[in-house]
Design a protein around this motif. Sequence first.
Motif, PDB file in Angstrom:
ATOM      1  N   TYR A   1       2.882  -0.102 -14.098  1.00 51.71           N
ATOM      2  CA  TYR A   1       1.893  -0.231 -13.202  1.00 51.71           C
ATOM      3  C   TYR A   1       2.735   0.358 -11.897  1.00 51.71           C
ATOM      4  N   PRO A   2       2.304   1.213 -10.135  1.00 46.87           N
ATOM      5  CA  PRO A   2       1.063   1.861 -10.694  1.00 46.87           C
ATOM      6  C   PRO A   2       0.749   2.607 -10.680  1.00 46.87           C
ATOM      7  N   ASP A   3      -0.675   3.212 -11.509  1.00 49.93           N
ATOM      8  CA  ASP A   3      -0.376   4.622 -11.954  1.00 49.93           C
ATOM      9  C   ASP A   3      -1.552   5.094 -11.962  1.00 49.93           C
ATOM     10  N   GLY A   4      -2.393   4.721 -10.179  1.00 50.67           N
ATOM     11  CA  GLY A   4      -3.402   5.192 -10.058  1.00 50.67           C
ATOM     12  C   GLY A   4      -3.717   6.510  -9.219  1.00 50.67           C
ATOM     13  N   GLY A   5      -2.455   7.243  -8.844  1.00 48.19           N
ATOM     14  CA  GLY A   5      -2.645   8.753  -7.989  1.00 48.19           C
ATOM     15  C   GLY A   5      -2.640   8.221  -6.892  1.00 48.19           C
ATOM     16  N   THR A   6      -3.328   9.314  -6.160  1.00 46.31           N
ATOM     17  CA  THR A   6      -4.002   8.856  -4.880  1.00 46.31           C
ATOM     18  C   THR A   6      -5.728   8.388  -5.072  1.00 46.31           C
ATOM     19  N   ASN A   7      -6.447   8.463  -5.622  1.00 41.96           N
ATOM     20  CA  ASN A   7      -6.732   7.163  -6.233  1.00 41.96           C
ATOM     21  C   ASN A   7      -7.184   5.691  -5.824  1.00 41.96           C
ATOM     22  N   GLU A   8      -5.921   5.339  -5.247  1.00 40.71           N
ATOM     23  CA  GLU A   8      -5.471   3.794  -5.873  1.00 40.71           C
ATOM     24  C   GLU A   8      -4.614   3.048  -5.304  1.00 40.71           C
ATOM     25  N   ASN A   9      -4.817   3.708  -4.201  1.00 40.70           N
ATOM     26  CA  ASN A   9      -3.267   3.620  -2.732  1.00 40.70           C
ATOM     27  C   ASN A   9      -2.873   1.904  -2.645  1.00 40.70           C
ATOM     28  N   CYS A  10      -3.322   0.542  -2.922  1.00 45.08           N
ATOM     29  CA  CYS A  10      -3.855  -0.901  -2.956  1.00 45.08           C
ATOM     30  C   CYS A  10      -3.228  -1.167  -3.342  1.00 45.08           C
TER      31      CYS A  10
ATOM     32  N   ASN B   1      -2.431 -10.565 -16.239  1.00 47.82           N
ATOM     33  CA  ASN B   1      -1.337 -12.288 -15.577  1.00 47.82           C
ATOM     34  C   ASN B   1      -0.904 -12.281 -14.068  1.00 47.82           C
ATOM     35  N   LEU B   2      -1.854 -11.442 -13.564  1.00 46.24           N
ATOM     36  CA  LEU B   2      -1.409 -12.553 -12.878  1.00 46.24           C
ATOM     37  C   LEU B   2       0.129 -11.020 -11.147  1.00 46.24           C
ATOM     38  N   TYR B   3       0.247 -10.169 -11.943  1.00 46.64           N
ATOM     39  CA  TYR B   3       0.782  -8.986 -11.829  1.00 46.64           C
ATOM     40  C   TYR B   3       0.508  -7.992 -10.867  1.00 46.64           C
ATOM     41  N   PHE B   4       1.177  -7.404 -10.374  1.00 50.39           N
ATOM     42  CA  PHE B   4       0.698  -6.114  -9.085  1.00 50.39           C
ATOM     43  C   PHE B   4      -0.411  -5.358 -10.004  1.00 50.39           C
ATOM     44  N   ASN B   5      -0.943  -4.805  -9.549  1.00 49.79           N
ATOM     45  CA  ASN B   5      -2.095  -3.347 -10.096  1.00 49.79           C
ATOM     46  C   ASN B   5      -2.252  -2.639  -8.701  1.00 49.79           C
TER      47      ASN B   5
ATOM     48  N   SER C   1       1.056  -1.043  -0.578  1.00 53.52           N
ATOM     49  CA  SER C   1       0.254   0.361   0.033  1.00 53.52           C
ATOM     50  C   SER C   1       0.713   1.044  -0.272  1.00 53.52           C
ATOM     51  N   ASP C   2       0.059   2.297  -0.440  1.00 55.33           N
ATOM     52  CA  ASP C   2       0.782   3.680  -0.883  1.00 55.33           C
ATOM     53  C   ASP C   2       0.240   5.014   0.414  1.00 55.33           C
TER      54      ASP C   2
ATOM     55  N   PRO D   1       3.388  -4.857   4.590  1.00 54.24           N
ATOM     56  CA  PRO D   1       2.780  -4.494   6.506  1.00 54.24           C
ATOM     57  C   PRO D   1       3.581  -4.066   6.894  1.00 54.24           C
ATOM     58  N   ASN D   2       4.707  -4.655   6.934  1.00 57.14           N
ATOM     59  CA  ASN D   2       6.202  -5.064   8.152  1.00 57.14           C
ATOM     60  C   ASN D   2       6.652  -3.373   7.812  1.00 57.14           C
ATOM     61  N   GLY D   3       6.289  -2.595   7.549  1.00 53.72           N
ATOM     62  CA  GLY D   3       7.210  -1.482   6.769  1.00 53.72           C
ATOM     63  C   GLY D   3       7.785  -1.723   5.736  1.00 53.72           C
ATOM     64  N   SER D   4       8.816  -2.656   5.452  1.00 55.34           N
ATOM     65  CA  SER D   4       9.345  -2.218   4.087  1.00 55.34           C
ATOM     66  C   SER D   4       9.551  -1.558   3.305  1.00 55.34           C
ATOM     67  N   PRO D   5      10.092  -1.476   1.936  1.00 58.53           N
ATOM     68  CA  PRO D   5       9.665  -0.989   0.737  1.00 58.53           C
ATOM     69  C   PRO D   5       9.287  -2.470  -0.228  1.00 58.53           C
ATOM     70  N   VAL D   6       8.334  -1.359  -1.272  1.00 56.07           N
ATOM     71  CA  VAL D   6       7.662  -2.661  -2.152  1.00 56.07           C
ATOM     72  C   VAL D   6       9.214  -2.211  -3.125  1.00 56.07           C
ATOM     73  N   LYS D   7       9.027  -3.598  -3.912  1.00 54.03           N
ATOM     74  CA  LYS D   7      10.280  -3.175  -5.148  1.00 54.03           C
ATOM     75  C   LYS D   7       9.423  -2.665  -6.333  1.00 54.03           C
ATOM     76  N   LEU D   8       9.034  -1.648  -7.011  1.00 49.33           N
ATOM     77  CA  LEU D   8       8.344  -1.147  -8.456  1.00 49.33           C
ATOM     78  C   LEU D   8       9.608  -2.066  -9.774  1.00 49.33           C
ATOM     79  N   GLY D   9       8.507  -1.775 -10.399  1.00 53.36           N
ATOM     80  CA  GLY D   9       8.612  -2.715 -11.941  1.00 53.36           C
ATOM     81  C   GLY D   9       8.880  -3.630 -12.027  1.00 53.36           C
ATOM     82  N   THR D  10       9.245  -4.363 -13.151  1.00 51.52           N
ATOM     83  CA  THR D  10       9.481  -5.911 -13.048  1.00 51.52           C
ATOM     84  C   THR D  10      10.465  -5.709 -12.841  1.00 51.52           C
ATOM     85  N   PRO D  11      10.361  -7.585 -12.412  1.00 52.30           N
ATOM     86  CA  PRO D  11       8.845  -8.212 -12.807  1.00 52.30           C
ATOM     87  C   PRO D  11       8.090  -8.474 -11.562  1.00 52.30           C
ATOM     88  N   PHE D  12       7.599  -7.680 -11.047  1.00 54.36           N
ATOM     89  CA  PHE D  12       6.312  -7.713  -9.624  1.00 54.36           C
ATOM     90  C   PHE D  12       5.033  -6.677 -10.616  1.00 54.36           C
ATOM     91  N   TRP D  13       4.971  -5.525 -11.179  1.00 54.94           N
ATOM     92  CA  TRP D  13       4.601  -4.889 -11.372  1.00 54.94           C
ATOM     93  C   TRP D  13       3.915  -5.233 -12.572  1.00 54.94           C
TER      94      TRP D  13
END
Length: 176
Positions: free
Chosen positions: A137-146, A154-158, A104-105, A115-127
Amino acid sequence: MSRYLLLAFFGALTVEATTHVNSSDSISGDSSGGCSSPYTMVAGRCLYINFATSGTWDRFHSMYCKDTGGNDLVTVDDANFLADLVQYITSIGWQDGLFWIGASDKSHEGHWIWPNGSPVKLGTPFWGTYGCYNQQYPDGGTNENCAILDGNANLYFNDFKCDTAFAVFGICEKNI
């Protein structure tokens, strides 16, 4: 509406059957490896997906996962674990589903944390990516925070609206 409830019911039966049928499989392995019911060992972690219960990110984060004996929504901080989790979800026939994960952001826009406070890796291969220019992704700005694992990508993060409740299932994790 009753069609979705029926599908959710059969999904819960599928998960239960899969854990017992494939008990020697390292992906959907046996729940006795340190996991107590209803949690299932998936790639060395205890996870639980209840297809009869959908809800908001906050519901799973603050209440549901704890009520089922878990710690929180799953942390997917390793590409190999993501691949194993996707394989597990695909093996039980839910590759088109939407699943809350712990990222979440909400506390600071653009700063994604687990949840443990560690940073989420952005970019490939996760998003995931989308569009003819492969925007990431992520691209939802303040409207999409989870974050979700998005069956439409294909079950990538969004990034997704945190208050979406209909047909979004949480993946709970329990520490071993």
